[in-house]
Design a protein around this motif. Structure first.
Motif, short mmCIF file in Angstrom:
data_model
loop_
_atom_site.label_atom_id
_atom_site.label_comp_id
_atom_site.label_asym_id
_atom_site.label_seq_id
_atom_site.Cartn_x
_atom_site.Cartn_y
_atom_site.Cartn_z
N PHE A 2 0.86 -1.18 0.00
CA PHE A 2 0.00 0.00 0.00
C PHE A 2 0.90 1.24 0.00
CE2 PHE A 2 -2.10 -3.21 2.86
CZ PHE A 2 -2.95 -3.71 1.88
N PRO A 3 0.86 2.05 -1.04
CA PRO A 3 1.81 3.18 -1.14
C PRO A 3 1.76 4.11 0.06
CG PRO A 3 0.64 2.87 -3.22
CD PRO A 3 -0.02 1.97 -2.22
N GLU A 4 0.56 4.37 0.58
CA GLU A 4 0.44 5.31 1.69
C GLU A 4 1.00 4.75 3.00
OE1 GLU A 4 -3.07 2.70 1.34
OE2 GLU A 4 -2.07 4.07 -0.04
N GLN A 5 1.25 3.43 3.04
CA GLN A 5 1.77 2.80 4.25
C GLN A 5 3.26 2.51 4.16
OE1 GLN A 5 0.02 2.20 6.95
NE2 GLN A 5 -2.12 1.84 6.44
N ALA A 6 3.85 2.72 3.00
CA ALA A 6 5.25 2.36 2.79
C ALA A 6 6.17 3.35 3.51
CB ALA A 6 5.57 2.33 1.30
N GLY A 7 7.29 2.82 4.01
CA GLY A 7 8.27 3.65 4.70
C GLY A 7 9.68 3.29 4.30
N LEU A 8 10.64 3.92 4.95
CA LEU A 8 12.05 3.78 4.59
C LEU A 8 12.84 2.95 5.60
CD1 LEU A 8 12.78 7.48 3.54
CD2 LEU A 8 12.40 5.53 2.02
N LEU A 9 12.16 2.36 6.57
CA LEU A 9 12.89 1.67 7.63
C LEU A 9 13.71 0.51 7.08
CD1 LEU A 9 13.51 1.58 10.62
CD2 LEU A 9 11.53 0.09 10.95
N GLY A 10 13.16 -0.26 6.17
CA GLY A 10 13.89 -1.37 5.57
C GLY A 10 15.11 -0.89 4.80
N ALA A 11 14.95 0.20 4.05
CA ALA A 11 16.07 0.74 3.28
C ALA A 11 17.13 1.33 4.21
CB ALA A 11 15.57 1.80 2.30
N ILE A 12 16.69 1.98 5.29
CA ILE A 12 17.64 2.53 6.25
C ILE A 12 18.46 1.41 6.90
CG2 ILE A 12 17.85 3.75 8.45
CD1 ILE A 12 15.41 5.41 7.62
N GLU A 72 20.84 -11.66 4.92
CA GLU A 72 19.46 -11.74 4.45
C GLU A 72 19.23 -10.73 3.32
OE1 GLU A 72 17.45 -14.05 5.50
OE2 GLU A 72 18.91 -14.77 6.95
N PRO A 73 18.27 -11.01 2.43
CA PRO A 73 17.96 -10.04 1.35
C PRO A 73 17.56 -8.70 1.94
CG PRO A 73 16.93 -12.16 0.89
CD PRO A 73 17.48 -12.26 2.29
N ALA A 74 17.99 -7.63 1.32
CA ALA A 74 17.75 -6.28 1.84
C ALA A 74 17.68 -5.30 0.68
CB ALA A 74 18.84 -5.87 2.84
N THR A 75 17.35 -4.09 1.01
CA THR A 75 17.36 -2.99 0.05
C THR A 75 18.15 -1.84 0.65
OG1 THR A 75 15.96 -1.57 -1.32
CG2 THR A 75 15.22 -1.99 0.92
N ALA A 76 18.31 -0.77 -0.11
CA ALA A 76 19.11 0.37 0.36
C ALA A 76 18.43 1.66 -0.05
CB ALA A 76 20.52 0.31 -0.20
N LEU A 77 18.79 2.73 0.62
CA LEU A 77 18.17 4.03 0.35
C LEU A 77 18.33 4.50 -1.09
CD1 LEU A 77 19.01 5.96 3.64
CD2 LEU A 77 16.73 5.39 2.79
N PRO A 78 19.53 4.41 -1.70
CA PRO A 78 19.65 4.91 -3.08
C PRO A 78 18.80 4.17 -4.09
CG PRO A 78 21.82 4.65 -2.06
CD PRO A 78 20.82 3.97 -1.17
#
Length: 506
Positions: free
Chosen positions: A322-332, A498-504
């Motif tokens: 849900f776009p309105e619920q998405a955050g940056l915690l995983g990327a951080i 573990e699989p992850a993502t990043a801010l950029p």
């Protein structure tokens, strides 16, 4: 001894500092100094002004991203829907929709309810569930709770997306204007019609059976004769869906028209009708269902139920569907782990390599070649390091894809040349007297470096490290190449393997 004639000294000349010429030169120098000062201050002022404009632009255009729009609900935590003995499996979806539906008692049909509930976020029941699980004493009580709106209505409230958009493309608008200039459009009985010369092709419509003819290609060909370069899509959108039926009825009434070119007036589409009569053609934004939803949305705004607050969820939520619920915690979290790995590898190895090359390595062709290659690596595009990580770390070594460990290793390869060059420059900047004094009192070369030279060079080393890590933090290409763009809905199990993502990459 012969007498030698000595010339008498000439008159001594004194500079008159009080003369008019001297005063003029002094004033000119002072004036030039003041001009230089004003130019310097002006340059600083222009720089501050441009920086202020940049920051103001970023803040004014970017602040809506840090805000979220919510609607206030009066929620009754019904014990029948949320059982105290097992609150995690309660029917929070029905609980949330019932509370929201109370604002619209006249909405009863299933289709209208489906459109109505799209106003609030599909993740709203999860927000309610999370709040109730933290406060189990709320079961059986009525609470006031704000749930987020869905993404289209959140952006509508912020003024980012409009309710109506342009219905016609630039090419269609130009075509409509050209039809108008040629006098091929007119208004009859309150509707816009196109005056076209249509050839009733006997291959498409037979005289003995005109009702079975295909008249749409005839109309398209009629427009093509006027605008040969117009695309088929644009020409098809000009006329209304009933235009071909109008031609058909005309031919049925007069079968003799088959095989001839006849001047006909056919209706244009609604968008071209609005463009001709009002000068603009608007249609409802397809992100919203029906015009009815705007009435419901406006009623919520009129009652003061919509509020826009700072979005803490942007920093406390991970990825969400849900776009309105998405955050940056995983990327951080992913960027943090990658940067830690990068720092541990590049900082230690970079300083050690720089100390060896600067203090202990013999000066020969091999070390010269190494130094040249280190300098060249600092200018290599980051995507090359990503390809290296993809081929070596993932392809050859089989390390886990999308993990911060691999991401940090790739970034450390890119950061190493920067740290080595900065460290060598910091070591060279130290005064030679420090080395000479330490060696003079009997210190070994190792002691000279570790006890005297390295502490003095540490500020420069840290500066180079910060620059290298800042560059690594903003790199996107190498992380994308190793697949570090995973969907992370929660950070509970995140780690360097573990699989992850990043801010950029977000």
């Amino acid at each position: 001894m012969s007498d030698t004639a000595i010339d008498a000294p000439g008159p001594i000349r004194f500079h008159d500092w009080g003369s008019d010429a001297a005063r003029a030169r002094v004033k000119r120098r002072y004036r030039h100094d003041r001009i230089l000062q004003w130019l310097g201050l002006g340059s600083i002022g222009i720089g501050v002004l441009l920086l202020t404009i940049l920051l103001s632009s970023l803040i004014s255009t970017g602040y809506p991203a840090f805000m979220t729009t919510k609607v206030t609900l009066d929620l009754f935590i019904d014990p029948k829907l949320v059982k105290p003995e097992n609150p995690g499996k309660g029917n929070y979806r029905k609980l949330t929709r019932d509370a929201f539906g109370k604002y619209f008692p006249d909405v009863t049909s299933r289709s209208e309810k489906r459109m109505l509930f799209k106003i609030i976020s599909s993740g709203a029941p999860f927000n309610v569930r999370k709040h109730v699980l933290k406060n189990l004493e709320l079961i059986g009580q009525t609470i006031t709770f704000a749930v987020p709106l869905s993404d289209p209505y959140d952006q509508l409230y912020k003024g980012i997306i409009p309710r109506e958009i342009e219905a016609l493309s630039i090419g269609q608008v130009k075509l409509g204007e050209a039809l108008k200039e040629r006098g091929l459009l007119s208004v009859e009985n309150g509707k816009t019609v196109a005056n076209l010369s249509v050839f009733i092709n006997p291959e498409l419509a037979r005289k003995e059976d005109p009702a079975s003819g295909d008249y749409a290609p005839m109309l398209a060909e009629a427009i093509k004769t006027v605008f040969p370069k117009a695309s088929e899509t644009i020409t098809r959108d000009i006329l209304s869906e009933g235009a071909a039926e109008e031609v058909k009825q005309t031919v049925i009434e007069t079968p003799g028209l088959v095989g001839t070119t006849v001047q006909l007036k056919v209706s244009v589409s609604e968008n071209f009708d609005n463009l001709f009569r009002t000068g603009t053609a608007k249609t409802m934004n397809p992100r919203f269902g029906t015009p009815k939803v705007f009435e419901w949305y406006d009623s919520l705004a009129a009652k003061g139920l919509l509020v826009s607050n700072f979005s803490f969820e942007l920093f406390t939520n991970a990825d969400s569907r849900f776009p309105e619920q998405a955050g940056l915690l995983g990327a951080i979290a992913g960027s943090f782990f990658s940067l830690v790995v990068c720092f541990l590898l590049s900082f230690v190895a970079g300083i050690a390599a720089a100390i060896y090359l600067e203090e202990f390595a013999p000066k020969n062709k091999i070390t010269d070649l190494i130094e040249v290659n280190i300098n060249n690596l600092a200018a290599v595009p980051s995507v090359v390091f990503g390809l290296l990580g993809l081929a070596v770390f993932l392809g050859a070594f089989g390390m886990p894809r999308s993990s911060p460990l691999v991401g940090g290793m790739v970034l450390s390869l890119m950061t190493l040349p920067t740290i080595i060059i900065a460290t060598r420059a910091a070591l060279q900047a130290g005064p030679p007297s420090i080395r000479e004094a330490a060696l003079g009192v009997g210190a070994s070369r190792h002691q000279v470096v570790t006890h005297h030279v390295l502490p003095l060079a540490m500020p420069g080393i840290l500066t180079g490290t910060i620059i290298g890590l800042a560059q690594a933090l903003g790199e996107t290409a190498p992380l994308l190449l190793i697949g570090m763009n995973a969907f992370i809905p929660s950070i509970e199990n995140i780690g360097i393997l573990e699989p992850a993502t990043a801010l950029p990459t977000q």
